[in-house]
Design a protein around this motif. Structure first.
Motif, short mmCIF file in Angstrom:
data_model
loop_
_atom_site.label_atom_id
_atom_site.label_comp_id
_atom_site.label_asym_id
_atom_site.label_seq_id
_atom_site.Cartn_x
_atom_site.Cartn_y
_atom_site.Cartn_z
N ASN B 164 -2.06 2.53 -3.50
CA ASN B 164 -1.72 2.25 -4.89
C ASN B 164 -2.07 3.36 -5.86
OD1 ASN B 164 -0.35 -0.26 -5.55
ND2 ASN B 164 -1.95 -1.16 -4.27
N ILE B 165 -2.60 4.46 -5.35
CA ILE B 165 -3.00 5.52 -6.27
C ILE B 165 -1.77 6.22 -6.86
CG2 ILE B 165 -4.04 7.83 -6.37
CD1 ILE B 165 -6.37 6.72 -4.82
N HIS B 166 -0.78 6.51 -5.98
CA HIS B 166 0.43 7.18 -6.49
C HIS B 166 1.59 6.21 -6.66
CE1 HIS B 166 -1.23 11.14 -6.49
NE2 HIS B 166 -1.77 10.91 -5.31
N GLY B 167 1.81 5.42 -5.69
CA GLY B 167 2.92 4.46 -5.79
C GLY B 167 2.38 3.10 -6.17
N ILE B 168 3.24 2.15 -6.14
CA ILE B 168 2.79 0.78 -6.35
C ILE B 168 3.23 -0.04 -5.16
CG2 ILE B 168 3.03 -1.29 -7.76
CD1 ILE B 168 3.37 0.58 -10.16
N VAL B 169 2.24 -0.55 -4.46
CA VAL B 169 2.52 -1.46 -3.35
C VAL B 169 1.86 -2.77 -3.71
CG1 VAL B 169 2.34 -1.83 -0.87
CG2 VAL B 169 2.36 0.49 -1.79
N SER B 170 2.64 -3.83 -3.75
CA SER B 170 2.02 -5.10 -4.15
C SER B 170 1.09 -5.59 -3.04
CB SER B 170 3.07 -6.14 -4.47
OG SER B 170 3.53 -6.71 -3.26
N TRP B 171 0.13 -6.38 -3.45
CA TRP B 171 -0.85 -6.97 -2.53
C TRP B 171 -0.15 -7.68 -1.38
CZ3 TRP B 171 -6.00 -6.91 -1.75
CH2 TRP B 171 -6.60 -7.97 -1.10
N ASP B 172 0.82 -8.52 -1.72
CA ASP B 172 1.50 -9.30 -0.68
C ASP B 172 2.28 -8.39 0.26
OD1 ASP B 172 0.50 -11.52 -1.74
OD2 ASP B 172 2.34 -12.18 -2.76
N LEU B 173 2.98 -7.43 -0.33
CA LEU B 173 3.79 -6.54 0.51
C LEU B 173 2.91 -5.76 1.49
CD1 LEU B 173 6.61 -5.36 1.04
CD2 LEU B 173 6.02 -3.53 -0.58
N TYR B 174 1.80 -5.25 0.96
CA TYR B 174 0.89 -4.46 1.80
C TYR B 174 0.43 -5.28 3.00
CZ TYR B 174 -3.20 -1.72 3.24
OH TYR B 174 -4.11 -1.01 3.95
N TRP B 175 -0.10 -6.44 2.71
CA TRP B 175 -0.67 -7.23 3.81
C TRP B 175 0.42 -7.76 4.74
CZ3 TRP B 175 -5.43 -6.48 5.05
CH2 TRP B 175 -6.34 -6.07 4.07
N ASN B 176 1.60 -8.07 4.20
CA ASN B 176 2.70 -8.47 5.07
C ASN B 176 3.04 -7.37 6.06
OD1 ASN B 176 3.19 -11.05 4.33
ND2 ASN B 176 4.63 -10.51 2.69
N GLN B 177 3.11 -6.16 5.52
CA GLN B 177 3.43 -5.02 6.39
C GLN B 177 2.34 -4.80 7.44
OE1 GLN B 177 4.83 -1.29 5.58
NE2 GLN B 177 6.01 -1.81 3.76
N VAL B 178 1.08 -4.91 6.98
CA VAL B 178 -0.03 -4.70 7.92
C VAL B 178 0.04 -5.71 9.06
CG1 VAL B 178 -2.54 -4.93 8.17
CG2 VAL B 178 -1.59 -3.59 6.28
N PHE B 179 0.21 -6.97 8.70
CA PHE B 179 0.18 -7.98 9.76
C PHE B 179 1.45 -7.98 10.61
CE2 PHE B 179 -3.18 -9.88 7.02
CZ PHE B 179 -4.19 -9.74 7.95
N ASP B 180 2.56 -7.52 10.03
CA ASP B 180 3.75 -7.35 10.86
C ASP B 180 3.55 -6.25 11.90
OD1 ASP B 180 5.13 -9.28 9.69
OD2 ASP B 180 6.41 -8.01 8.43
N THR B 181 2.86 -5.20 11.48
CA THR B 181 2.66 -4.06 12.37
C THR B 181 1.69 -4.39 13.49
OG1 THR B 181 2.80 -2.75 10.37
CG2 THR B 181 2.18 -1.60 12.40
N LEU B 182 0.55 -4.96 13.08
CA LEU B 182 -0.52 -5.17 14.05
C LEU B 182 -0.16 -6.33 14.97
CD1 LEU B 182 -3.67 -4.78 11.80
CD2 LEU B 182 -2.79 -3.17 13.49
N VAL B 183 -0.03 -6.03 16.23
CA VAL B 183 0.23 -7.10 17.19
C VAL B 183 -1.02 -7.30 18.02
CG1 VAL B 183 2.71 -6.76 17.26
CG2 VAL B 183 1.22 -5.47 18.82
N PHE B 184 -0.96 -8.37 18.77
CA PHE B 184 -2.05 -8.74 19.66
C PHE B 184 -2.52 -7.55 20.50
CE2 PHE B 184 -3.70 -11.58 23.08
CZ PHE B 184 -4.61 -12.22 22.26
N GLY B 185 -1.56 -6.80 21.00
CA GLY B 185 -1.86 -5.66 21.86
C GLY B 185 -2.60 -4.53 21.16
N ASP B 186 -2.56 -4.51 19.83
CA ASP B 186 -3.35 -3.53 19.08
C ASP B 186 -4.77 -4.03 18.87
OD1 ASP B 186 -1.30 -1.65 18.56
OD2 ASP B 186 -0.50 -2.98 17.02
N VAL B 187 -4.84 -5.27 18.47
CA VAL B 187 -6.12 -5.79 18.00
C VAL B 187 -7.06 -6.12 19.15
CG1 VAL B 187 -7.23 -7.58 16.64
CG2 VAL B 187 -5.01 -6.69 15.93
N LEU B 188 -6.53 -6.81 20.16
CA LEU B 188 -7.42 -7.27 21.23
C LEU B 188 -8.14 -6.13 21.95
CD1 LEU B 188 -8.41 -9.96 22.37
CD2 LEU B 188 -6.78 -9.64 24.24
#
Ligand SMILES: Nc1ncnc2c1ncn2[C@@H]1O[C@H](COP(=O)(O)OP(=O)(O)O)[C@@H](O)[C@H]1O
Ligand SMILES: [Mg+2]
Lengths: 257, 251
Positions: B164-188
Motif C-alpha cells: 500500500n505504500i505506492h499503490g492501493i490494494v484493498s484489505w479484502d483484495l490483498y487477503w483474497n489473493q494471499v489465500f487464493d495463492t497459498l495452497v495446502f502444499g505450501d503451508v503444510l
C-alpha cells in the motif's frame, strides 16, 4: 586397614560395624590414573576425614560412592549394597540414605530456598502432606540456623549461607551417611569454623556417619574422629588428628605444618 | 580434526536418539514442560514479531519494481506471500530462536553442569535428562512452530502495508489473493519443517550445555557453539525440505 593407627580411639577399633567398605578401587581417566587400588572403611557414627592434595581424586572417590561415577575395578559396598550391582531405581533408594554436600553447593539457581529443599523430598516420592513437607523444610532450615531465608533465591545469599542451605537440603532426607566435598573451601576462616561445628552438631543429633573431604586443617581438627591420607590413589596413613600430626612421614607432615 | 567432527556428530546423534527413549518412559515432567513453553514464548515473541513484520514490509517493497517492469504489479501479493510463508517466516523464526533459545538452553544447562546441579539431580532421585532435556526439547519442538505460524501472519500483514505504500490494494483484495495463492502444499510442508527446526534447536542447546567443560568459559563456549551448530542445521533441514517437496511435486 594398615597404616600408622594405634587403637587408642574407639573409632579405629576393627570390630565396629562398617557402613561403607571399599576394596581395591581403581579409576582412571585416559592415562590419568586417579585411584590406584584404594581400600577404605567408614564405621557407623564416625566422622572420617579424607585428606589429600587437590587433584588427588578425593571428589572422584565420593562420586563413586554415591554412584555418579563408575569405578574401573574394585568393590564398593554402601550399607551392605554393592553399588556396582544396583540398577537406577535401587540406586535412588540407596541415595535417600546417603546425603551428598557438593563443593559448589549445587543449589538450583532457578528455584527458591523452599523449592530447593522440597526437591529431594518430592523427587524421591516420599509421600507426605503439604503441611508435613513444610514442617520438614522448616526443621531442616532451623537445623542450619536460617529459617528466615525460606523464600529467598540462592543468588541473594552469601557463600556461608548457601553452604548452610545446601546442608539443609542434604539433611532433609535424614540420611544415615553424609559425604561432604570440601565443605569449608572458599569460605572465610570464621564461617568455615561455624560450618565445621554445624557438622559436629549434625553428627551428634542424627548419629550420622560421614566422609569429609578436606584440606582445611582447621576444619579437620574440629570434625575428625579419624583421618585417612589419600596419596597417589591409595589411602596411605590413618589415625586421629593427634597421631597424624606427630607423624614422621613427610607426605603426611606437610599437611599439618 | 575431521575425525573429531565425526565423533561429535556421533555423540550428538546418540544424545538426540536418547530423547525418544526417555520421552516414552513414564513420569512426564509436565509442570517443567509448561514453564519452558512459557519461557520460550515470552523470550522470543516480540523479537520474532518485529523481525517478521519488517521482513514482510521490506520484501514487498523490494519486489515491487521488478513486477512493475513486467506489468505484473497485480501479482505482488501472490509472489510475496509464497516466499514469506514458505521460506522467510519459518527460517527467520528458527534463526532467532537458535540465537535466543538455543544459546539460553546451552548456557543454563552448562552452568548447571559446572556448578554440579546436574549431579545434584541424580542424587535427588531425578533423571536430569528427563527433567531438563526432554522438557526443553519438547517445548522448543512445540513452540517454534507456533511462533512460526504467528510470524507468517505478521509478515503477511507487513506485506499488506508494503503493497500500500505506492499503490492501493484493498484489505479484502490483498487477503483474497494471499489465500487464493497459498495452497495446502505450501503451508503444510512449511509448518512441518518448523517442528524439525524446534527439535534441533532444543537438542543442540541441551547437548552443548550437558557436555560443558569445567569452568565458566566453558559455559560461554557451549552457548556460542549451540547457536552456530543449530543455525547451520536449520539451513541444512531447509535444504532437505525443499528437495523433498520438489520430489513430491509440491513446489
Ligand atoms: N569427569 C572427569 N573427566 C576427566 N578427568 C576427570 C574427571 N573428573 C576428575 N578428573 C580428574 O581426576 C583427577 C582428580 O580429580 P578430583 O577428584 O576432582 O580432585 P580433588 O581431589 O581435588 O577433588 C584430576 O586430575 C581430574 O582432572
Ligand atoms: Mg574436589
Amino acid at each position: 586397614m594398615d597404616g600408622t593407627a594405634v587403637n587408642t580411639n574407639i573409632f579405629t577399633k576393627p570390630d565396629r560395624d562398617a557402613v561403607i567398605t571399599i576394596r581395591n578401587l581403581y579409576k582412571s581417566f585416559g592415562d590419568n590414573k586417579v585411584l590406584n587400588g584404594l581400600d577404605l572403611d567408614l564405621y557407623r557414627g564416625e566422622n572420617m576425614v579424607v585428606l589429600g592434595k587437590s587433584g588427588s581424586g578425593k571428589s572422584v572417590l565420593i562420586k563413586i560412592i554415591i554412584g555418579l561415577m563408575r569405578p574401573d575395578n574394585g568393590s564398593v559396598h554402601v550399607l551392605n549394597h554393592d553399588i556396582c550391582q544396583l540398577n537406577s531405581s535401587q540406586l535412588d533408594k540407596m541415595r535417600v540414605k546417603v546425603g551428598f554436600l557438593f563443593q559448589s553447593n549445587a543449589l538450583y539457581d532457578s528455584m527458591t530456598v523452599r523449592e530447593n529443599l522440597e526437591f529431594p523430598l518430592r523427587r524421591h516420592w516420599i509421600k507426605t502432606t503439604k503441611e508435613e513437607v513444610n514442617r520438614l523444610v522448616m526443621e531442616a532450615l532451623k537445623n542450619v540456623g536460617l529459617p528466615h531465608t525460606v523464600d529467598m533465591m540462592p543468588s541473594e545469599l552469601s557463600g556461608g549461607m548457601r553452604k548452610r542451605i545446601a546442608l539443609a537440603r542434604t539433611l532433609i532426607l535424614k540420611p544415615e551417611i553424609i559425604l561432604y566435598d570440601e565443605p569449608t573451601t572458599g569460605l572465610d576462616p570464621i564461617t568455615g569454623k561455624e560450618i565445621s561445628h554445624l557438622m559436629l552438631d549434625i553428627q551428634k543429633k542424627y548419629n550420622t556417619s560421614s566422609i569429609i573431604i578436606s584440606h582445611d586443617i582447621n576444619c579437620v581438627k574440629i570434625v575428625a574422629n579419624r583421618i585417612v591420607m589419600l596419596i597417589d590413589g591409595k589411602c596411605e596413613a590413618t589415625g586421629t588428628y593427634h597421631e597424624l600430626s606427630i607423624s614422621k612421614d613427610n607426605r603426611v607432615k606437610q599437611f599439618f605444618e | 580434526m575431521v575425525k573429531e567432527i565425526f565423533i561429535e556428530i556421533g555423540l550428538i546423534t546418540r544424545f538426540a536418539g536418547r530423547f525418544f527413549r526417555e520421552l516414552i518412559k513414564p513420569q512426564l515432567e509436565f509442570s517443567e514442560f509448561v514453564r519452558q513453553c512459557f519461557f520460550i514464548g515470552n523470550k522470543s515473541l516480540s523479537l520474532v514479531g518485529i523481525t517478521a513484520f519488517i521482513m514482510g514490509l521490506v520484501i514487498t517493497i523490494q519486489s515491487r519494481p521488478t513486477l512493475v517492469e513486467f506489468g505484473a504489479e497485480a501479482w505482488l501479493p501472490k509472489m510475496v506471500s509464497v516466499s514469506l510463508v514458505r521460506e522467510i517466516a519459518p527460517v527467520i523464526t528458527a534463526l532467532i530462536c537458535a540465537g535466543k533459545i538455543g544459546s539460553g538452553i546451552g548456557a543454563e544447562l552448562g552452568s548447571m553442569k559446572v556448578t554440579e546441579q546436574i549431579d545434584a539431580m541424580y542424587v535427588s532421585g531425578t533423571n536430569p535428562y528427563k527433567f531438563l532435556v526432554v522438557t526443553r526439547v519438547m517445548a522448543t519442538t512445540l513452540m517454534i512452530p507456533i511462533l512460526a505460524i504467528m510470524a507468517d501472519g505478521v509478515s503477511l500483514y507487513g506485506g499488506y502495508l508494503g503493497a500500500n505504500i505506492h499503490g492501493i490494494v484493498s484489505w479484502d483484495l490483498y487477503w483474497n489473493q494471499v489465500f487464493d495463492t497459498l495452497v495446502f502444499g505450501d503451508v503444510l510442508p512449511s509448518i512441518i519443517k518448523t517442528f524439525f527446526f524446534g527439535y534441533v534447536i532444543g537438542i543442540i542447546g541441551s547437548y552443548k550445555g550437558f557436555n560443558s567443560n569445567r569452568g565458566t568459559e566453558g559455559v560461554g563456549q557451549s552457548a556460542n557453539s549451540a547457536v552456530v551448530i543449530s543455525s547451520l542445521l536449520v539451513f541444512i533441514i531447509d535444504l532437505l525440505a525443499v528437495q523433498i517437496t520438489d520430489v513430491l511435486n509440491l513446489n
